[in-house]
Design an enzyme around this catalytic site. Structure first.
Site, PDB file in Angstrom:
ATOM      1  N   GLY A  51       0.723  -1.440  -0.054  1.00 11.44           N
ATOM      2  CA  GLY A  51      -0.118  -0.038  -0.063  1.00 11.44           C
ATOM      3  C   GLY A  51       0.714   1.330  -0.131  1.00 11.44           C
ATOM      4  O   GLY A  51       0.262   2.249   0.485  1.00 11.44           O
ATOM      5  N   ASN A 100       1.437   3.175  -2.447  1.00  5.39           N
ATOM      6  CA  ASN A 100       0.673   4.396  -3.295  1.00  5.39           C
ATOM      7  C   ASN A 100      -0.555   4.836  -2.590  1.00  5.39           C
ATOM      8  O   ASN A 100      -0.872   5.779  -2.740  1.00  5.39           O
ATOM      9  CB  ASN A 100       0.322   3.650  -4.783  1.00  5.39           C
ATOM     10  CG  ASN A 100       1.419   3.451  -5.738  1.00  5.39           C
ATOM     11  OD1 ASN A 100       1.746   4.562  -6.315  1.00  5.39           O
ATOM     12  ND2 ASN A 100       1.793   2.357  -6.225  1.00  5.39           N
ATOM     13  N   LEU A 126      -9.178  -9.077 -11.038  1.00  2.00           N
ATOM     14  CA  LEU A 126      -9.598  -8.466 -11.999  1.00  2.00           C
ATOM     15  C   LEU A 126     -10.968  -7.891 -11.698  1.00  2.00           C
ATOM     16  O   LEU A 126     -11.676  -8.390 -10.900  1.00  2.00           O
ATOM     17  CB  LEU A 126     -10.125  -9.592 -13.171  1.00  2.00           C
ATOM     18  CG  LEU A 126     -10.877  -9.111 -14.429  1.00  2.00           C
ATOM     19  CD1 LEU A 126      -9.909  -8.139 -15.271  1.00  2.00           C
ATOM     20  CD2 LEU A 126     -11.479 -10.051 -15.171  1.00  2.00           C
ATOM     21  N   ASN A 156      -6.575   2.958 -12.511  1.00  2.00           N
ATOM     22  CA  ASN A 156      -5.615   1.843 -12.225  1.00  2.00           C
ATOM     23  C   ASN A 156      -4.229   2.371 -12.373  1.00  2.00           C
ATOM     24  O   ASN A 156      -4.239   3.175 -13.281  1.00  2.00           O
ATOM     25  CB  ASN A 156      -5.779   0.664 -12.922  1.00  2.00           C
ATOM     26  CG  ASN A 156      -4.775  -0.445 -12.400  1.00  2.00           C
ATOM     27  OD1 ASN A 156      -4.514  -0.566 -11.111  1.00  2.00           O
ATOM     28  ND2 ASN A 156      -4.056  -1.317 -13.451  1.00  2.00           N
ATOM     29  N   HIS A 166      -0.243   1.005 -13.500  1.00  2.00           N
ATOM     30  CA  HIS A 166       0.294  -0.207 -13.873  1.00  2.00           C
ATOM     31  C   HIS A 166       1.858   0.124 -14.018  1.00  2.00           C
ATOM     32  O   HIS A 166       2.147   1.165 -14.724  1.00  2.00           O
ATOM     33  CB  HIS A 166      -0.314  -0.764 -15.067  1.00  2.00           C
ATOM     34  CG  HIS A 166       0.272  -2.049 -15.743  1.00  2.00           C
ATOM     35  ND1 HIS A 166       0.086  -3.322 -15.255  1.00  2.00           N
ATOM     36  CD2 HIS A 166       1.173  -2.363 -16.507  1.00  2.00           C
ATOM     37  CE1 HIS A 166       0.566  -4.198 -15.856  1.00  2.00           C
ATOM     38  NE2 HIS A 166       1.596  -3.881 -16.316  1.00  2.00           N
ATOM     39  N   GLU A 170       5.478   6.555  -9.854  1.00  2.00           N
ATOM     40  CA  GLU A 170       4.020   6.191  -9.333  1.00  2.00           C
ATOM     41  C   GLU A 170       3.804   7.041  -8.147  1.00  2.00           C
ATOM     42  O   GLU A 170       2.724   7.765  -8.065  1.00  2.00           O
ATOM     43  CB  GLU A 170       4.071   4.765  -8.746  1.00  2.00           C
ATOM     44  CG  GLU A 170       4.012   3.702  -9.892  1.00  2.00           C
ATOM     45  CD  GLU A 170       3.696   2.225  -9.719  1.00  2.00           C
ATOM     46  OE1 GLU A 170       2.865   1.877  -8.632  1.00  2.00           O
ATOM     47  OE2 GLU A 170       4.181   1.193 -10.126  1.00  2.00           O
TER      48      GLU A 170
HETATM   49  C1  GAR Z   1       2.415  -0.884  -7.891  1.00  2.00           C
HETATM   50  O1  GAR Z   1       4.056  -0.935  -8.420  1.00  2.00           O
HETATM   51  C2  GAR Z   1       1.732  -1.204  -8.830  1.00  2.00           C
HETATM   52  O2  GAR Z   1       1.859  -0.458  -9.890  1.00  2.00           O
HETATM   53  C3  GAR Z   1       1.523  -2.509  -8.909  1.00  2.00           C
HETATM   54  O3  GAR Z   1       1.714  -3.051  -7.767  1.00  2.00           O
HETATM   55  C4  GAR Z   1       2.622  -2.114  -7.048  1.00  2.00           C
HETATM   56  C5  GAR Z   1       1.737  -2.106  -5.787  1.00  2.00           C
HETATM   57  O4  GAR Z   1       2.604  -1.288  -4.812  1.00  2.00           O
HETATM   58  N1  GAR Z   1       0.270  -2.874  -9.786  1.00  2.00           N
HETATM   59  C6  GAR Z   1      -0.030  -3.869 -10.559  1.00  2.00           C
HETATM   60  O5  GAR Z   1       0.989  -4.649 -10.844  1.00  2.00           O
HETATM   61  C7  GAR Z   1      -1.021  -3.992 -11.165  1.00  2.00           C
HETATM   62  N2  GAR Z   1      -1.237  -4.628 -12.534  1.00  2.00           N
HETATM   63  P1  GAR Z   1       2.249  -0.666  -3.542  1.00  2.00           P
HETATM   64  O6  GAR Z   1       1.313  -1.768  -2.737  1.00  2.00           O
HETATM   65  O7  GAR Z   1       3.284  -0.371  -2.770  1.00  2.00           O
HETATM   66  O8  GAR Z   1       1.189   0.568  -3.706  1.00  2.00           O
END
Ligand code: GAR
Length: 194
Positions: A16, A18, A91, A106, A108, A178
């Site tokens: 988490g 982000n 999904l 979203n 990515h 991100e």
């Molecule tokens: C992030 O890098 C996000 O882009 C990716 O998971 C990570 C979550 O990090 N999402 C995907 O791969 C979706 N297909 P976080 O939990 O530290 O925010």
């Protein structure tokens, strides 16, 4: 007359980081509030982050995401306007896409349409980028439709890769992008939606 704030629910499956950035960004916003954090994992780090910020949480098990009544009722009860996926690995079911048309974001960790689709998440993405010998990667913020990683792209940011970068180095570079952009792009998109 004072406008009501737009209410966001963040969906996340993991650590988490982000979600943390988004919660911090909107803490004092006059237009947008993070109202709820939803996870499919009861031990996801994102739940601790939400609790520490006084944000309500909801754990919905994988099988229950497919059941329209439960989640939609919870979201409607809280007047949720937008859903933000932040490391959410399931999904999104079609009933949710239909209930929130062009209102699900979203992020990515690659430059879509490259390195997207089912099974392409987290470290799998960075390993594929490394294996292909890419000289750049980046991240994509997009709206969600019924297919993995296929909705309208709102924003992309790039980073240069060095031949010696490991998948972990790539992940770090991409995650920094991100954190830098996700909340801003969400804010801009919501405030510019008529
Ligand atoms: C992030 O890098 C996000 O882009 C990716 O998971 C990570 C979550 O990090 N999402 C995907 O791969 C979706 N297909 P976080 O939990 O530290 O925010």
């Amino acid at each position: 007359m004072q406008q009501e704030k737009q209410q966001i629910a963040i969906f996340a499956s993991g650590g988490g980081s982000n979600a943390r950035k988004i919660i911090e960004y909107f803490k004092n916003s006059e237009t947008i509030a993070v109202q709820l954090v939803v996870s499919n994992k009861k031990d996801a780090g994102v739940l601790d982050i939400a609790h520490a910020s006084g944000i309500e949480t909801l754990v919905i098990h994988r099988a229950d995401f497919a059941r329209e009544d439960q989640l939609l009722t919870e979201l409607r009860a809280r007047n949720i306007d937008y859903i933000v996926l932040a490391g959410f690995l399931l999904l999104v079911p079609t009933y949710l896409v239909a209930a929130f048309p062009q209102r699900i974001f979203n992020i990515h960790p690659a430059l879509l349409p490259k390195y997207g689709g089912k099974g392409m998440y987290g470290h799998f993405v960075h390993e594929a980028v490394k294996a292909a010998g890419e000289t750049e990667s980046g991240m994509t913020i997009h709206l969600v439709n019924e297919q993995y990683d296929k909705g309208d792209i709102l924003f992309q940011a790039r980073c240069t890769l060095m031949p010696e970068d490991s998948p972990e180095d790539i992940a770090r570079k991409v995650l920094a992008l991100e954190h830098r952009y996700y909340a801003e792009v969400i804010e801009k998109t919501i405030t510019e939606t008529p």
